[in-house]
Structure formats: C-alpha cells, structure tokens
Design a protein around this motif. Structure first.
Motif, mmCIF file in Angstrom:
data_model
loop_
_atom_site.group_PDB
_atom_site.id
_atom_site.type_symbol
_atom_site.label_atom_id
_atom_site.label_comp_id
_atom_site.label_asym_id
_atom_site.label_seq_id
_atom_site.Cartn_x
_atom_site.Cartn_y
_atom_site.Cartn_z
ATOM 1 N N LEU A 78 23.841 -54.453 3.360
ATOM 2 C CA LEU A 78 23.097 -54.268 4.603
ATOM 3 C C LEU A 78 21.600 -54.003 4.375
ATOM 4 O O LEU A 78 20.765 -54.675 5.002
ATOM 5 C CB LEU A 78 23.721 -53.139 5.428
ATOM 6 N N PRO A 79 21.186 -53.053 3.519
ATOM 7 C CA PRO A 79 19.746 -52.807 3.359
ATOM 8 C C PRO A 79 18.980 -54.039 2.848
ATOM 9 O O PRO A 79 17.879 -54.327 3.324
ATOM 10 C CB PRO A 79 19.694 -51.657 2.344
ATOM 11 N N THR A 80 19.563 -54.756 1.906
ATOM 12 C CA THR A 80 18.883 -55.929 1.361
ATOM 13 C C THR A 80 18.779 -57.035 2.406
ATOM 14 O O THR A 80 17.731 -57.680 2.552
ATOM 15 C CB THR A 80 19.624 -56.452 0.126
ATOM 16 N N VAL A 268 14.181 -58.822 15.140
ATOM 17 C CA VAL A 268 14.696 -57.890 14.130
ATOM 18 C C VAL A 268 15.824 -57.058 14.720
ATOM 19 O O VAL A 268 16.849 -56.809 14.059
ATOM 20 C CB VAL A 268 13.562 -56.989 13.599
ATOM 21 N N ALA A 269 15.683 -56.636 15.960
ATOM 22 C CA ALA A 269 16.715 -55.793 16.586
ATOM 23 C C ALA A 269 18.045 -56.522 16.683
ATOM 24 O O ALA A 269 19.095 -55.973 16.294
ATOM 25 C CB ALA A 269 16.241 -55.350 17.969
ATOM 26 N N VAL A 270 18.042 -57.755 17.200
ATOM 27 C CA VAL A 270 19.317 -58.443 17.386
ATOM 28 C C VAL A 270 19.923 -58.873 16.057
ATOM 29 O O VAL A 270 21.154 -58.853 15.886
ATOM 30 C CB VAL A 270 19.175 -59.652 18.327
ATOM 31 N N GLN A 271 19.093 -59.240 15.093
ATOM 32 C CA GLN A 271 19.643 -59.620 13.793
ATOM 33 C C GLN A 271 20.172 -58.398 13.043
ATOM 34 O O GLN A 271 21.179 -58.489 12.328
ATOM 35 C CB GLN A 271 18.584 -60.343 12.963
ATOM 36 N N ALA A 272 19.523 -57.258 13.204
ATOM 37 C CA ALA A 272 20.038 -56.025 12.610
ATOM 38 C C ALA A 272 21.393 -55.675 13.213
ATOM 39 O O ALA A 272 22.307 -55.206 12.512
ATOM 40 C CB ALA A 272 19.046 -54.884 12.825
ATOM 41 N N LEU A 273 21.535 -55.919 14.514
ATOM 42 C CA LEU A 273 22.831 -55.699 15.163
ATOM 43 C C LEU A 273 23.889 -56.614 14.564
ATOM 44 O O LEU A 273 25.038 -56.193 14.333
ATOM 45 C CB LEU A 273 22.686 -55.953 16.669
ATOM 46 N N GLY A 274 23.519 -57.855 14.302
ATOM 47 C CA GLY A 274 24.455 -58.790 13.675
ATOM 48 C C GLY A 274 24.831 -58.375 12.272
ATOM 49 O O GLY A 274 25.986 -58.500 11.857
ATOM 50 N N LEU A 275 23.867 -57.873 11.508
ATOM 51 C CA LEU A 275 24.149 -57.385 10.155
ATOM 52 C C LEU A 275 25.107 -56.200 10.189
ATOM 53 O O LEU A 275 26.043 -56.111 9.394
ATOM 54 C CB LEU A 275 22.840 -56.977 9.466
ATOM 55 N N TRP A 276 24.862 -55.303 11.115
ATOM 56 C CA TRP A 276 25.680 -54.092 11.203
ATOM 57 C C TRP A 276 27.122 -54.423 11.587
ATOM 58 O O TRP A 276 28.076 -53.879 11.032
ATOM 59 C CB TRP A 276 25.064 -53.152 12.232
ATOM 60 N N GLY A 277 27.267 -55.346 12.558
ATOM 61 C CA GLY A 277 28.604 -55.658 13.048
ATOM 62 C C GLY A 277 29.111 -57.008 12.600
ATOM 63 O O GLY A 277 29.838 -57.682 13.339
ATOM 64 N N ALA A 278 28.751 -57.413 11.373
ATOM 65 C CA ALA A 278 29.120 -58.747 10.889
ATOM 66 C C ALA A 278 30.624 -58.977 10.876
ATOM 67 O O ALA A 278 31.088 -60.112 11.023
ATOM 68 C CB ALA A 278 28.546 -58.964 9.485
ATOM 69 N N THR A 279 31.409 -57.908 10.721
ATOM 70 C CA THR A 279 32.860 -58.085 10.687
ATOM 71 C C THR A 279 33.444 -58.308 12.075
ATOM 72 O O THR A 279 34.581 -58.767 12.210
ATOM 73 C CB THR A 279 33.532 -56.847 10.063
ATOM 74 N N VAL A 280 32.667 -57.997 13.104
ATOM 75 C CA VAL A 280 33.137 -58.151 14.482
ATOM 76 C C VAL A 280 32.622 -59.432 15.102
ATOM 77 O O VAL A 280 33.348 -60.156 15.786
ATOM 78 C CB VAL A 280 32.693 -56.951 15.350
ATOM 79 N N PHE A 281 31.331 -59.730 14.851
ATOM 80 C CA PHE A 281 30.706 -60.900 15.464
ATOM 81 C C PHE A 281 31.014 -62.143 14.644
ATOM 82 O O PHE A 281 30.263 -62.548 13.754
ATOM 83 C CB PHE A 281 29.196 -60.701 15.567
#
Length: 472
Positions: A78-80, A268-281
């Motif tokens: 996630l951080p990278t 950045v906000a929406v892509q960060a949301l995608g990174l965080w919830g990649a297992t759901v989206f």
C-alpha cells in the motif's frame, strides 16, 4: 481540408455553426450553441475558483477507484503504490493546469487553440481527441451504468442507456450547466466517497507487504505511476474548454493552482480508496460498493453516487468532444456533436462489459492517452515560441491561415512512434518495457521526442517569420 474559420458573433450562413448563443452569467442554463469560435471579451464572466470544482467533481468516479486497485494487483504494498499514484498524478496534472490558463487569455477551447501550432494538420489530434472522448464515455459509463442498473433493478444495457442520455443532455446544455453541476456534485460526491472510505477499515485489510520484489517491484511502481499519470493527463486536451468564458484579466497563477488542486486531490483520493479496498473493488465495482455498504438504504445511496459521478465526468467528455469534432472541420452544431459522442459511447460500453473487463479497461485507458504527451509538447513549444518572438496569439486570425502545420505533425507522429517500444498493455508490450520488467515509460518518451523534434523546427519558423502563413 481547409481550416474551419472562427466566425465573429455576427456571422451568418454556413459559418455560423461555429458561433451561436453563449451563457450570459452564472446560472444561465439555456442551451449553449457556441462552438469553436472564441468567446468575445464582453461575454466573459466568472472567477478562477470555479476551476477547482469543475476539475474536482468529475474525477470522483469508480473509474479512478478501480484504477487504484491496479497497484496492488501488480504486487505492490500500500505505501509504495500510494507513492506511485501521488507521483504520477502530480506529473500528469501540471500540464492540464498550465494549458487551462490559456482559456481566459484567448477565449478558445484547447483543440481550437491547437490550430496555432498544427494548422490544417489539427485534424489528426482533433480526431484522436474526439475518439478519446467516446472511449472515456465507455470507461466511465461502464461503472455508472452498472450502478444505475443495480440501483433500479434494470438490465445492464438499460442502465447504460439512461446514463448516456443523461450525460448527453448535459453536454448539449454546455459550459454553464456543467460548471453548475460540478459545483453541486463536489460536495455531494465528496461526502459519499468519505462515507465509503469510513466503511473500509472494518471490512478490508490493505496490503502491507507486496508480492513483487527487486526489478519486478520497480517495474510495477513505474507502471502504476504511469497509469495514474494517464488519468490526470487525459484532461489536458480539454483544459481551456472550461476556462474560455473567464475574463481575460483573470489571474493565471490562481487558475493554475485551482486546476492543479482540483485534479490532483480528487484523483489521489479515489485511487487511494482503490488501493485501500483492492480486495473489495473487483471487476464488478458497483456490486462491490453495494456489498461494502451493506446494501439497503446506504447501499442505494452509494450506487446513486457512483452513477452521478459518472454523469458529471462524461458530460465533460461529450462537451469537449463536440468542440473537437468541429475543430477537424465538420460543420455540425455543437449540441448535436455533443449528443453524438454519447450515442457512440453506448456500444463501446457493451463491448467492454462483454468479456474481461479488467484487461479491456486497462488497455483502453492507456491507449486513449499515448498521443497526449506529444500533443502537449507541440502546443507548449508553439506557445513559448510565440511569446519569445512577440508573435500574436490570436486563434481567430490563425484559423483562416493556410499553413499545413507539417512540422507539428512530424513531431507529433515521431512522438507516438518513439513511445511504442516503451508501451506496456495487455494487447502489446514493447521490447523496452519488457526489458524493464513491465515499466511503462511511453508517456515520457513521447513528450521528450516531441520536444526534441519540434523545438528546432518551430524556432526556425519564427526566424523566417512564418513563410507558410499566407491568408487562405
């Protein structure tokens, strides 16, 4: 094909298709018939602050969220992956913000302004821009139509059809309707995505450790960054379309920063949301949102937000697509051209939905943007050359010139050719990208090549005082 002239507000006959009614003030929601003709100074209004909302709201789409999942899918932690997203977004947003400052100075849209550099050859980037607007209709309409269909219990095709009708109608209404909608949707969609983010911590576990290592990790980082860059840079050929009614004395630094913040913060906000919830989206993004919010009323609100976000973004695609269609020389009314883009986006959505959505999504996303870096380099060099030589920046005068624009076209084509070895998509991976473990550097290669080829040719033209610019 000769360049379509940019007529005055008193033009009549066949040339008046590029002219027409303009919004007179904020809130004037009657149909805008104004096409590629520059907006006269006495019809300008508004302030630079409206550029933040017009560039913020359209990016709060599930397209951005789904794009954010790519970094995790490529094996990054996630951080990278977040660092790659921020870096790519900022690099792509800077040209968009810079080009947007040209609207108030000239009163012209971005593709019409490109005639200053490309001359008659503007038909090439103009056609690509029009095709790109149709492709973006499909990329974003895919998720918006799916959300609307799930919300209303409709078949997928009906949800997409209703979505296309809505966005096409906004594109027909034009500039002021789009600005007003984006101002409202900035608050509505921001609240909806914040609510969605608050649901994530209890139901997902972000990737703390990635599966990619060594050179593969570097390649995944570059590819993730490039995909983020492609999102932000995709607005560059639209940039001045949504600032062309601002008064000529509007502060250009403020225009730049409002646009930069609107584009970069939202993406950045929406892509960060995608990174965080990649297992759901997953591919079924609308289903993932509904499931994440627990269904019921909250799930319905989430689906409605997804549909409204797609409507906001695609209205801008249809509007800019209408200006691009006129720029290539087609004498069609702007409202009709806007509706046409929405109509053609419908079958493309169905095609993307029919098979591997993830693969087709990434392929279309990258391919619709590979031409843009060369375009940005050419028009920027031309602008700087004019400022350095004291040449006029007058799209009305330039539109009746008979220049071929061959140097710009040569640089533009060379840029795309140089990008090919660096491309990395599901359809084609260039030898350089393969050697670099999937790192896609095509955007950078295209931009630098266009600079290297066009700058000497453009400076030579300045020294010879535009020998090919005789009146048509």
């Amino acid at each position: 094909m000769s360049l379509p002239p940019a007529p005055s507000s008193t033009a009549t006959g066949p040339r008046s298709v590029f002219d027409g009614r303009m919004p007179a003030e904020p809130g004037d929601l009657r149909i805008e018939a104004r096409g590629i003709a520059p907006v006269p100074g006495q019809h300008r209004y508004g302030g630079p602050g409206r550029l933040f909302t017009v560039w913020f709201a359209p990016n709060l789409t599930m397209t951005g969220v789904f794009t954010g999942t790519v970094g995790i899918a490529l094996g990054l932690d996630l951080p990278t992956a977040l660092l790659a997203v921020v870096l790519g977004t900022l690099i792509g947003a800077v040209p968009t913000a810079y080009l947007g400052t040209w609207g108030s100075r000239t009163g012209a849209g971005q593709l019409p302004l490109a005639r200053l550099a490309f001359g008659r050859s503007v038909t090439v980037p103009g056609l690509l821009q029009w095709l790109s607007s149709v492709a973006w209709d499909a990329l974003i309409g895919l998720f918006g139509g799916d959300a609307l269909a799930r919300l209303c219990g409709w078949p997928f095709w009906l949800g997409v059809l209703v979505m296309m009708v809505g966005q096409g109608s906004l594109g027909v209404l034009g500039y002021e309707a789009i600005h007003r909608l984006q101002k409202l949707m900035t608050f509505v969609l921001a609240a909806a995505f914040v609510a969605l983010a608050f649901r994530l911590p209890d139901s997902v576990h972000p990737a703390a450790v990635g599966s990619a290592h060594g050179a593969d990790r570097v390649g995944a980082f570059v590819l993730t960054s490039t995909i983020a860059l492609s999102l932000a840079l995709s607005w560059a050929p639209y940039a001045s379309d949504f600032s062309r009614y601002l008064p000529q004395d509007t502060s250009r630094p403020r225009m730049f920063w409002y646009t930069l913040l609107g584009v970069s913060v939202s993406f950045v906000a929406v892509q960060a949301l995608g990174l965080w919830g990649a297992t759901v989206f997953t591919d079924q993004t609308a289903r993932g949102v509904d499931r994440l919010l627990g269904g019921g009323l909250l799930g319905a609100v989430g689906l409605l937000a997804v549909a409204l976000a797609a409507l906001c973004s695609n209205a801008m695609n249809d509007y800019s697509g209408s200006l691009a269609l006129q720029t290539i020389g087609l004498r069609v009314p702007r409202p009709f051209a806007a509706a046409l883009a929405a109509v053609l986006g419908f079958p493309l959505v169905l095609w993307m939905h029919a098979a591997d959505t993830a693969a087709r999504f990434q392929n279309v996303l990258l391919f619709v943007g590979y031409w843009i870096p060369g375009f940005v380099a050419v028009v920027a060099v031309d602008w700087f050359a004019r400022a350095r030589a004291g040449e006029p920046v007058d799209p009305t005068a330039e539109s009746v010139r008979s220049r071929s624009g061959r140097p710009a076209l040569v640089a533009f084509c060379a840029a795309f050719a140089a990008a090919v070895p660096f491309m990395n998509t599901g359809l084609y991976t260039g030898p350089v990208a393969a050697a670099l473990h999937g790192a896609d550097l095509a955007y950078y290669a295209a931009f630098l090549t266009a600079l290297a080829v066009y700058a000497p040719l453009r400076l030579r033209r300045s020294r010879t005082t535009l020998p090919d610019a005789s009146p048509a």
